[in-house]
Design a protein around this motif. Structure first.
Motif, PDB file in Angstrom:
ATOM      1  N   GLU A   1       0.829  -1.215   0.000  1.00 57.57           N
ATOM      2  CA  GLU A   1       0.000   0.000   0.000  1.00 57.57           C
ATOM      3  C   GLU A   1       0.856   1.255   0.000  1.00 57.57           C
ATOM      4  O   GLU A   1       0.569   2.220  -0.714  1.00 57.57           O
ATOM      5  N   ILE A   2       1.893   1.221   0.804  1.00 57.28           N
ATOM      6  CA  ILE A   2       2.764   2.397   0.877  1.00 57.28           C
ATOM      7  C   ILE A   2       3.437   2.646  -0.471  1.00 57.28           C
ATOM      8  O   ILE A   2       3.548   3.783  -0.931  1.00 57.28           O
ATOM      9  N   ILE A   3       3.865   1.561  -1.099  1.00 62.02           N
ATOM     10  CA  ILE A   3       4.512   1.718  -2.405  1.00 62.02           C
ATOM     11  C   ILE A   3       3.527   2.281  -3.426  1.00 62.02           C
ATOM     12  O   ILE A   3       3.843   3.233  -4.150  1.00 62.02           O
ATOM     13  N   GLU A   4       2.313   1.718  -3.468  1.00 62.48           N
ATOM     14  CA  GLU A   4       1.310   2.225  -4.414  1.00 62.48           C
ATOM     15  C   GLU A   4       0.992   3.681  -4.129  1.00 62.48           C
ATOM     16  O   GLU A   4       0.903   4.517  -5.028  1.00 62.48           O
ATOM     17  N   LYS A   5       0.820   3.973  -2.856  1.00 65.26           N
ATOM     18  CA  LYS A   5       0.508   5.347  -2.458  1.00 65.26           C
ATOM     19  C   LYS A   5       1.630   6.284  -2.892  1.00 65.26           C
ATOM     20  O   LYS A   5       1.380   7.388  -3.395  1.00 65.26           O
ATOM     21  N   SER A   6       2.850   5.854  -2.710  1.00 61.36           N
ATOM     22  CA  SER A   6       3.991   6.692  -3.070  1.00 61.36           C
ATOM     23  C   SER A   6       4.047   6.926  -4.577  1.00 61.36           C
ATOM     24  O   SER A   6       4.366   8.022  -5.030  1.00 61.36           O
ATOM     25  N   LEU A   7       3.732   5.881  -5.343  1.00 58.98           N
ATOM     26  CA  LEU A   7       3.809   6.011  -6.798  1.00 58.98           C
ATOM     27  C   LEU A   7       2.684   6.894  -7.338  1.00 58.98           C
ATOM     28  O   LEU A   7       2.822   7.501  -8.399  1.00 58.98           O
ATOM     29  N   ASN A   8       1.571   6.934  -6.640  1.00 58.83           N
ATOM     30  CA  ASN A   8       0.439   7.767  -7.075  1.00 58.83           C
ATOM     31  C   ASN A   8       0.460   9.144  -6.421  1.00 58.83           C
ATOM     32  O   ASN A   8      -0.449   9.940  -6.643  1.00 58.83           O
ATOM     33  N   ASP A   9       1.462   9.405  -5.644  1.00 56.08           N
ATOM     34  CA  ASP A   9       1.537  10.654  -4.886  1.00 56.08           C
ATOM     35  C   ASP A   9       2.186  11.731  -5.747  1.00 56.08           C
ATOM     36  O   ASP A   9       3.361  12.042  -5.609  1.00 56.08           O
ATOM     37  N   ARG A  10       1.379  12.316  -6.643  1.00 56.29           N
ATOM     38  CA  ARG A  10       1.918  13.282  -7.610  1.00 56.29           C
ATOM     39  C   ARG A  10       2.568  14.471  -6.928  1.00 56.29           C
ATOM     40  O   ARG A  10       3.534  15.032  -7.449  1.00 56.29           O
ATOM     41  N   ALA A  11       2.040  14.868  -5.787  1.00 56.31           N
ATOM     42  CA  ALA A  11       2.606  16.022  -5.086  1.00 56.31           C
ATOM     43  C   ALA A  11       3.811  15.632  -4.235  1.00 56.31           C
ATOM     44  O   ALA A  11       4.458  16.492  -3.650  1.00 56.31           O
ATOM     45  N   ARG A  12       4.081  14.338  -4.164  1.00 59.23           N
ATOM     46  CA  ARG A  12       5.206  13.829  -3.368  1.00 59.23           C
ATOM     47  C   ARG A  12       5.153  14.314  -1.930  1.00 59.23           C
ATOM     48  O   ARG A  12       6.164  14.788  -1.382  1.00 59.23           O
ATOM     49  N   LYS A  13       3.978  14.218  -1.343  1.00 59.17           N
ATOM     50  CA  LYS A  13       3.846  14.655   0.042  1.00 59.17           C
ATOM     51  C   LYS A  13       4.463  13.648   1.002  1.00 59.17           C
ATOM     52  O   LYS A  13       4.841  13.994   2.113  1.00 59.17           O
ATOM     53  N   GLY A  14       4.551  12.412   0.592  1.00 54.83           N
ATOM     54  CA  GLY A  14       5.124  11.389   1.457  1.00 54.83           C
ATOM     55  C   GLY A  14       4.239  11.099   2.653  1.00 54.83           C
ATOM     56  O   GLY A  14       3.018  11.151   2.548  1.00 54.83           O
TER      57      GLY A  14
END
Lengths: 204, 204
Positions: free
Chosen positions: A90-103
């Motif tokens: 989930e974290i990896i998917e979230k990171s890859l879809n995180d266009r704003a790179r909020k982390g």
DNA sequence: AGTATTTTGTAGCGAACGATCTAAAATCAT
DNA sequence: ATGATTTTAGATCGTTCGCTACAAAATACT
């Protein structure tokens, strides 16, 4: 008694979370906060006391809605190994879809503000340890269920998994590449399946 | 032609590194910088152009003196496995002795400033990949020398090691505890010795 | 109704921010 | 020596910072 608050406290704190999350503590101004919270500056200080106190509230909110929600949801499945795998996935998917790179607000805070603020440091350390404890519980449960090898040390491996998780979140902010992020996690996940193979045999 | 610089450029840039390292980019003021660099504000702008340009210079200086120095020194030993182990061990020791909890400037920057500045992001990503490449080279060398198992994928494991390293540096800033930090590294180091045991055999 | 209490918008506080200007001082080329 | 060029110190630019003072508006208690 007295005049009633006119703003939605939940919405307001969510707005604060978004601000701190996107820009970081230092780079977020009180005016930014007030605007995204939909309130005036006076209301902010009246309700929360100030920027730092609001940040502590925002951290707590984030931990509840983001970290603890995930832990509770995955752990409810009753499949310990799957829970751990799904957490990292989930974290990896979230990171890859995180266009704003909020982390992750907790990780960002652990690196930025925690070292300069002892109280916030303890709070963040506590939230991170909740994640480590999630790993530990599910390793122990997995071993009991025979889904994980018996030679896994739950405490050690839980710390390892937390470290891997933090590493993923850091690297995701500078190079959000699927292959890279999955490579970080892969050996740690293999560990859960295969365990570490027999005590040291070779010298050096 | 023209008047000569009166300050030691190396000392000055080291002072800038110390500032950014201790306080972070946002929290470091140009006046802080000038004071620790031993120069006036005008000289700073004349010599470096501004805060951001100076930060890029400071990053490069740090990468040279800190990251690349360690890589070169450890790799000179000619013992690949030892080099990797020593790298992680050094970081852990450094973190435990880091009373000011400054952490690593590259890691701090990767999380704080890189996501908000594309150019700096690329620079930082490059420095981090130098570390990953160090891991990769030494895994490959270790395999050739027969000191590491043949089933180690150098690229994957190098990414894993970088992730573990970053995780250690993050956690060290909120909970600099030896047992915790060593627990993060342990399974990754075991991997180098024992490899991963045979391809997946069990379902789920 | 009248009073006490709280929230709200507006305005503004002093301080610090990154950056710039000016002019004097120091150097090189001629 | 003179002029061109660069560095330096100091003052200061306009902006933004976190925060507060103040008074009007809105509620609860009596």
């Amino acid at each position: 008694m007295g005049r009633l608050k006119e703003f939605d406290e939940a919405k307001a704190i969510d707005g604060a979370v978004d601000c701190f999350w996107a820009r970081g503590y230092e780079a977020t101004s009180v005016r930014d906060l007030a605007e995204h919270m939909g309130i005036g500056g006076a209301s902010l200080y009246n309700a929360y006391g100030g920027k730092r106190a609001l940040f502590v509230k925002a951290l707590e909110r984030y931990a509840d809605r983001s970290s603890r929600e995930r832990i509770a949801r995955l752990e409810a499945g009753g499949r310990p190994k799957r829970a751990i795998e799904a957490f990292l996935a989930e974290i990896i998917e979230k990171s890859l879809n995180d266009r704003a790179r909020k982390g992750c607000l907790l990780v960002n805070s652990a690196l930025d503000v925690a070292p300069h603020d002892a109280e916030i440091g303890k709070v963040v350390a506590g939230y991170l340890d909740e994640i480590r404890a999630f790993f530990q519980r599910n390793i122990e449960a997995g071993r009991r269920a025979g889904q994980m090898p018996r030679n896994l040390d739950a405490v050690t491996v839980s710390a390892h998994l937390l470290g891997v998780l933090l590493g993923i979140r850091v690297l995701a902010r500078t190079r959000p590449d699927r292959t890279l992020l999955e490579s970080i996690a892969r050996p740690a996940l293999d560990l859960l399946t295969h365990g570490k193979p027999a005590p040291s045999r070779t010298k050096e």
